[in-house]
Design an enzyme around this catalytic site. Structure first.
Site, PDB file in Angstrom:
ATOM      1  N   ASP A 301      50.810  23.825   8.831  1.00 48.28           N
ATOM      2  CA  ASP A 301      50.172  25.012   8.266  1.00 48.28           C
ATOM      3  C   ASP A 301      50.895  25.296   6.942  1.00 48.28           C
ATOM      4  O   ASP A 301      51.982  24.768   6.675  1.00 48.28           O
ATOM      5  CB  ASP A 301      50.251  26.197   9.233  1.00 48.28           C
ATOM      6  CG  ASP A 301      49.243  27.286   8.857  1.00 48.28           C
ATOM      7  OD1 ASP A 301      48.696  27.239   7.729  1.00 48.28           O
ATOM      8  OD2 ASP A 301      49.001  28.189   9.676  1.00 48.28           O
TER       9      ASP A 301
HETATM   10  C1  BGC Z   1      46.632  29.795   7.668  1.00 52.50           C
HETATM   11  C2  BGC Z   1      45.789  28.572   7.931  1.00 52.50           C
HETATM   12  C3  BGC Z   1      45.041  28.202   6.686  1.00 52.50           C
HETATM   13  C4  BGC Z   1      46.031  27.980   5.563  1.00 52.50           C
HETATM   14  C5  BGC Z   1      45.382  27.606   4.250  1.00 52.50           C
HETATM   15  C6  BGC Z   1      47.493  29.650   6.438  1.00 52.50           C
HETATM   16  O1  BGC Z   1      48.058  30.879   6.083  1.00 52.50           O
HETATM   17  O2  BGC Z   1      47.426  30.073   8.792  1.00 52.50           O
HETATM   18  O3  BGC Z   1      44.897  28.815   8.981  1.00 52.50           O
HETATM   19  O4  BGC Z   1      44.269  27.060   6.902  1.00 52.50           O
HETATM   20  O5  BGC Z   1      46.748  29.175   5.349  1.00 52.50           O
HETATM   21  O6  BGC Z   1      44.670  28.660   3.717  1.00 52.50           O
END
Ligand code: BGC
Length: 798
Positions: A301
């Site tokens: 993530d």
């Molecule tokens: C989130 C993810 C997301 C990523 C990119 C993170 O803060 O937890 O679900 O895909 O950001 O935007």
């Protein structure tokens, strides 16, 4: 009862070593690359040799030679993303709003890929400087709404439409679907997730992935795993048993991996039993790849974890969004001998195997013109299909178009399409509930509507309530500060109720990434103004012998027990996406007969939630650890086992018609061998067409392992049945479907005894039962030992 529980294990050495995993992945290496870890001089010599190589990425067969031709620097850059647009001066990608990009190596034929969120639709920026062309994406209903359809075909159709937008807007991989379990209703991101039940979550996610990937673009299942809160999400240590992991928190991912082969898996922010998931070889290699046979790649993530070298070793193949520091650390680790270059090669191979399937690699010429009109129809249909009728005493719904309607509540105008954060979608519009009902032909009370419009406009012009760009940046929708519910004057209600035949009250909520919800008025609880509105409107309409309906435009459960008796109907519309108003009108008018069922429990009071005392962890003011004491008893597993009556139970949902269940049959007879078929007949015994969900629960006997009172083991939905029409639904169950996880044996086991199959219209409304017996304990599937908690903690037992 909370019991201290210590695992007594046969001592067994974890068989996994990096060497054996490399053997498993079938990689071989030449002497030059094996030497390359040891000296920079060798590296430099090798680099120039590699630059003259003729290796080029053309297909799967070319991957090994391409990896051999990569310099160490290229390898270290390739496993790390190119950074986050808008962060540290990084400019946007050509697809503005894409959040992730990979490092391309043109001389070797490796293109740059683009990743964008998910899950309610593709999140990219809708406008680009100097261009008149727009890039709006369709906002589909939130995942919890999709799950409420209990219809994987609906999720697949939504996935197909989303995947088409991904492809036509020039993105390679969608960062969705998300399938974490609704462990607690306060998780701010539950709207992005499907259910408290892993079977629903897994089946819906698999359908969504299959839909997305049918376009030749990739889906990413996230957040792997046990990421069930936003409070301190980047550091929280989730302490949880292996059984709860395997049966509840990993199960949906296992189903999705096996039934849809997602191109990518996103590890989560949290730790599990002391280790960041992105640095946990137990999770990413042993469970995901060895136990489940996963063959795609894993990404972190965004900014997740704290050690790039450990991430590489764990087989978290790609670090997102990526920084030069991370590449440098990886390169230095190889040079100093603390990271085997073969580990990098293994991870790169995982990624390249996906790269060769992408539109970018195949040089697809995207049109930037997906069929938004068609996708809007898909969104509308799915949204209506996901609505759950919670109450309809004396059938005030559906409402005929001749009836005059008065609408109460701010949210009739400021209808919420979906939650906030990365799960938001930059849609061209959201149809409000007012607009939807108006366009369906309802005569709405104009003076009341005008009062609401004036109230909202007045507040929105004040600084405190002005709609602003999202603090997260232009790509993340808008910051819409919640405005207090408009207080209602007695004379307003009196006038509106006299001029209308039914009152509809809309209650709205929003939440999103970065914060959990709270048990306070205006959030989990109704505000005083909302309570007042419900009380006064209901009593005035009822005085006149008229009915009142409530529409809930929310992303997760709220408290309902204190007010539900005052109103006649409650329609849970969820956050239905951009077609919200139209979809609400479809159900209110009876054009669509509601057939949604709750994928998550609505408790009577928050303290009835199994994890109420441990969410969001300890110490309360700034949690570092969250202990899953409730163990496997999440959601209805808790309610049914411990006799805690919910307000609306898992699986519950009414219809404008009635159904009869009959002919429940287990075709293989009473003795279980290795599989069985369950069938049940559903007949529409009411007056209008409709669909019904058949829920197959199983009560397993307690043995060495105790079992929840019921567990959902299969489900299916009828086609639209006309009055008196019936349909026979069949379900296949095998031993693994019925098994429980035995931590001592590291195995899925089916214990002997009598099992009861319960065919229900909800987890509490069991229509018919049948039994079968298992003669002897069966070890159904052995898995590798992994993820054991490192501390003792109390686990809820019967
Ligand atoms: C989130 C993810 C997301 C990523 C990119 C993170 O803060 O937890 O679900 O895909 O950001 O935007």
């Amino acid at each position: 009862m909370l019991k201290k529980w210590k695992k007594k294990k046969k001592s067994k050495l974890l068989a996994f070593t990096l060497t054996s995993s490399l053997l498993l992945s079938g990689l071989t290496f030449d002497i030059a690359s094996a030497q390359s870890q040891n000296s920079t001089t060798v590296h430099q010599a090798q680099t120039s040799a590699k630059q003259t190589s003729t290796s080029y990425l053309t297909d799967a067969a070319s991957i090994d030679s391409v990896i051999q031709a990569m310099t160490l620097e290229e390898k270290a850059k390739f496993v790390v993303g190119v950074g986050m647009p808008g962060f540290g001066g990084m400019p946007p990608f050509e697809v503005v709003g894409a959040v992730g990009g990979t490092f391309g190596i043109p001389r070797l034929g490796i293109p740059e890929l683009r990743f964008a969120d998910g899950p309610a639709g593709l999140r990219i920026r809708p406008t680009r400087p100097g261009q008149t062309q727009t890039y709006y994406a369709t906002a589909f209903p939130i995942a919890t709404s999709l799950a409420s359809t209990w219809d994987p075909a609906t999720a697949e159709a939504v996935g197909q439409a989303q995947g088409n937008e991904v492809k036509e807007y020039g993105v390679d991989l969608l960062l969705a679907p998300a399938l974490n379990i609704h462990r607690n209703p306060l998780n701010g991101r539950n709207f992005e997730y499907y259910s408290e039940d892993p079977l629903i979550a897994g089946k819906m996610a698999a359908a969504m992935v299959n839909g997305v990937q049918s376009n030749g673009v990739g889906a990413t299942i996230k957040h792997f795993a046990a990421n069930n809160q936003e409070t301190n999400r980047n550091s929280i240590d989730t302490v949880v048993s292996e059984r709860a992991l395997r049966e509840i928190y990993l199960k949906g991912f296992e189903i999705a991996v096996k039934e849809s082969h997602p191109w990518s898996v996103m590890s989560s922010y949290n730790k599990i039993n002391g280790t960041y998931t992105s640095q946990d070889a137990d999770l990413l290699t042993t469970v995901l790849r060895k136990d489940w046979g996963y063959t795609g790649f894993v990404m972190t993530d965004w900014f997740g974890g704290d050690n790039p070298v450990e991430q590489m070793k764990a087989q978290n193949d790609m670090i997102m969004p990526g920084s030069a520091t991370q590449s440098n650390l990886i390169k230095t680790a190889v040079e100093s001998g603390t990271l085997d270059e073969k580990v990098l090669d293994r991870n790169i191979k995982n990624i390249l195997q996906i790269v060769i399937q992408t539109p970018e690699f195949k040089k697809y010429q995207n049109t930037d013109k997906p069929d938004l009109a068609a996708h809007a129809q898909t969104a509308r249909k799915a949204a209506a299909e996901g609505m759950v009728l919670l109450k309809n005493d004396m059938m005030p719904l559906p409402i005929s178009k001749e009836q005059k309607v008065a609408l109460f509540g701010n949210t009739q105008i400021e209808t919420v399409k979906g939650g906030t954060g990365s799960g938001d979608v930059n849609a061209a519009y959201t149809t409000s509930i007012v607009e939807g009902l108006k366009s369906a032909g309802y005569q709405l009370n104009q003076s009341l509507l005008q009062e609401y419009k004036t109230y909202i406009d007045t507040l929105r012009s004040q600084d405190q309530y002005k709609i602003k760009p999202s603090p997260w940046g232009e790509d993340f929708g808008k910051l819409i500060p919640a405005i207090p519910e408009k207080p209602l004057e007695d004379n307003e209600i009196a006038a509106a109720s006299k001029e209308s035949e039914i009152g509809i009250i809309v209650i709205g909520r929003n939440s999103g990434e970065g914060a959990d919800r709270k048990v306070v008025k205006g959030d989990y609880l109704l505000s005083d103004a909302e309570q007042d509105m419900i009380s006064k409107v209901s009593s005035e309409y009822h005085k006149q012998g008229k009915k009142v309906a409530v529409i809930l435009n929310i992303g997760g459960p709220i408290e309902v027990a204190s007010w539900r008796d005052k109103v006649d109907s409650i329609l849970l519309a969820w956050q239905p996406g951009q077609e919200a108003g139209y979809a609400v009108a479809d159900v209110i008018s009876g054009k669509v007969n509601p057939s949604g069922k709750l994928p998550t429990t609505f408790p009577v009071k928050y303290s009835d939630v199994a994890s109420a005392n441990s969410f969001p962890g300890t110490p309360a003011e700034n949690p570092t650890q969250v202990i899953y004491n409730e163990d496997i008893y999440v959601g209805y597993r808790y309610n049914t086992t411990f006799g805690v009556k919910p307000a609306y139970e898992f699986g519950y949902g009414l219809s404008y018609t009635n159904f009869n269940f009959s002919h429940v049959n287990i075709s293989e007879g009473k003795k279980f061998k290795d599989k069985l078929k369950v069938s049940a007949m559903v007949e529409n015994t009411g007056k209008v067409p409709g669909r019904e969900v058949v829920q197959v629960y199983v009560s397993a006997p307690d043995g060495k392992l105790e079992k929840p009172a019921v567990e959902l083991k299969a489900f299916g939905k009828t086609k639209e049945l006309k009055p008196h029409q019936h349909e026979l639904l069949q379900f296949g169950l095998n031993a693994k479907d019925l098994a429980s996880f035995d931590e001592q044996e590291n195995a899925w086991v089916l214990e002997k005894g009598t099992y009861t199959v319960k065919i229900g219209a909800s987890s509490e409304d069991i229509k018919e039962t049948a039994t079968f017996t298992v003669d002897h304990d069966m070890v159904v599937e052995k898995v590798n030992e992994a993820l054991a908690p490192k501390v003792d903690f109390g686990r809820l037992t019967k």
